[in-house]
Scaffold this active site. Structure first.
Site, mmCIF file in Angstrom:
data_model
loop_
_atom_site.group_PDB
_atom_site.id
_atom_site.type_symbol
_atom_site.label_atom_id
_atom_site.label_comp_id
_atom_site.label_asym_id
_atom_site.label_seq_id
_atom_site.Cartn_x
_atom_site.Cartn_y
_atom_site.Cartn_z
ATOM 1 N N ILE A 125 14.364 1.815 -49.989
ATOM 2 C CA ILE A 125 14.735 3.141 -49.819
ATOM 3 C C ILE A 125 14.405 4.049 -51.599
ATOM 4 O O ILE A 125 14.783 3.850 -52.390
ATOM 5 C CB ILE A 125 16.582 3.662 -49.618
ATOM 6 C CG1 ILE A 125 16.603 4.422 -48.247
ATOM 7 C CG2 ILE A 125 17.288 2.998 -50.329
ATOM 8 C CD1 ILE A 125 18.374 4.758 -48.750
ATOM 9 N N SER A 126 13.935 5.193 -50.932
ATOM 10 C CA SER A 126 13.765 5.713 -52.417
ATOM 11 C C SER A 126 14.694 6.484 -52.574
ATOM 12 O O SER A 126 15.526 7.159 -51.729
ATOM 13 C CB SER A 126 12.598 7.164 -52.043
ATOM 14 O OG SER A 126 11.305 6.489 -51.623
ATOM 15 N N GLN A 127 14.891 7.302 -53.940
ATOM 16 C CA GLN A 127 15.760 7.885 -54.336
ATOM 17 C C GLN A 127 16.573 9.203 -54.217
ATOM 18 O O GLN A 127 14.637 9.901 -53.025
ATOM 19 C CB GLN A 127 15.912 8.059 -55.311
ATOM 20 C CG GLN A 127 14.771 8.974 -56.321
ATOM 21 C CD GLN A 127 14.583 9.452 -57.602
ATOM 22 O OE1 GLN A 127 13.825 8.967 -58.439
ATOM 23 N NE2 GLN A 127 15.566 10.278 -58.659
ATOM 24 N N PRO A 128 17.112 9.818 -53.451
ATOM 25 C CA PRO A 128 17.684 11.090 -52.843
ATOM 26 C C PRO A 128 16.927 12.197 -53.902
ATOM 27 O O PRO A 128 16.657 12.953 -52.671
ATOM 28 C CB PRO A 128 19.044 11.123 -52.922
ATOM 29 C CG PRO A 128 19.169 9.520 -53.559
ATOM 30 C CD PRO A 128 18.861 9.195 -54.151
ATOM 31 N N ARG A 135 24.231 8.020 -45.543
ATOM 32 C CA ARG A 135 22.671 7.191 -46.893
ATOM 33 C C ARG A 135 23.096 6.037 -46.459
ATOM 34 O O ARG A 135 22.612 4.784 -46.552
ATOM 35 C CB ARG A 135 22.338 7.706 -47.212
ATOM 36 C CG ARG A 135 21.307 7.089 -48.213
ATOM 37 C CD ARG A 135 21.501 7.992 -49.490
ATOM 38 N NE ARG A 135 20.143 7.526 -50.363
ATOM 39 C CZ ARG A 135 19.229 7.256 -50.487
ATOM 40 N NH1 ARG A 135 18.329 7.623 -50.207
ATOM 41 N NH2 ARG A 135 18.321 6.381 -51.536
#
Length: 213
Positions: free
Chosen positions: A61-64, A35
């Site tokens: 970028i979205s949280q995991p 990531r």
């Protein structure tokens, strides 16, 4: 030095599995995908934190956890054709490709389009095809798609995307009457019948285009 392998393992264990994501294939892909290569170098040390990160141009970028949750909800099987609206950094598309999908992803912001395309090439992700366009119109030339995922929030489910969804098929999109405050909606098409199921509150960047804001 930071050990990304250990950070990914901790990310999967503490942020994703701990919140109920159980799809082993999704967990394995996120455990192996670097990531930190999908964010700016200055933010690489935050790549495995439990939060979204800026990627420029007002996008994130979205949280995991959200990436894992949406990937699990899609129920992607190897060989499926998946349309993603909102390429961003390319991380979500990379996860879908890791699940064995043939991914078509659309980005409207030129700078992000070029950086994501280069990243896919550098990482030899040949199962991902990226296009610069209005994502709310989908990708009619490549339709239908077994799965569609929208990684930005709009006021409605774009009709072109429903039209381009295969039967049977699943579509995930954040929908809300106000910006940055949405409900994650699962649209399913089966035997000609389209149904919608609310999957909980989320907060995404704005879906901009002919069928967005």
């Amino acid at each position: 030095m930071v050990d990304p392998v250990r950070l990914r393992e901790r990310m999967v264990r503490d942020q994703i599995e701990a919140r109920g994501v159980t799809d082993k294939r999704v967990l394995d892909v996120m455990r192996s995908l670097p990531r930190h290569l999908f964010v700016e170098e200055a933010l690489a040390f935050k790549a495995y934190n439990d939060s979204p990160l800026p990627i420029g141009e007002g996008q994130t970028i979205s949280q995991p956890y959200i990436v894992a949750l949406m990937s699990e909800m899609l129920e992607v099987e190897p060989g499926m054709r998946v349309l993603e609206i909102g390429t961003g950094s390319g991380y979500q598309a990379a996860v879908l490709a890791g699940l064995g999908a043939e991914v078509y992803t659309v980005e409207r912001i030129r700078k992000l389009f070029y950086s994501a395309r280069k990243r896919f090439m550098d990482m030899r992700m040949f199962a991902v095809t990226v296009k610069l366009d209005d994502g709310t119109m989908g990708w009619p030339e490549e339709a239908p798609f077994d799965r569609i995922i929208v990684t930005a929030g709009g006021p409605e489910v774009p009709e072109p995307l429903v039209d381009q969804l295969a039967d049977p098929g699943r579509l995930l999109i954040p929908v809300g009457n106000s910006k940055r405050n949405q409900i994650l909606v699962l649209v399913e098409k089966k035997d000609g019948v389209v149904t919608r199921t609310d999957k909980g509150a989320v907060a995404f960047v704005d879906l901009v285009g002919s069928h967005g804001w």
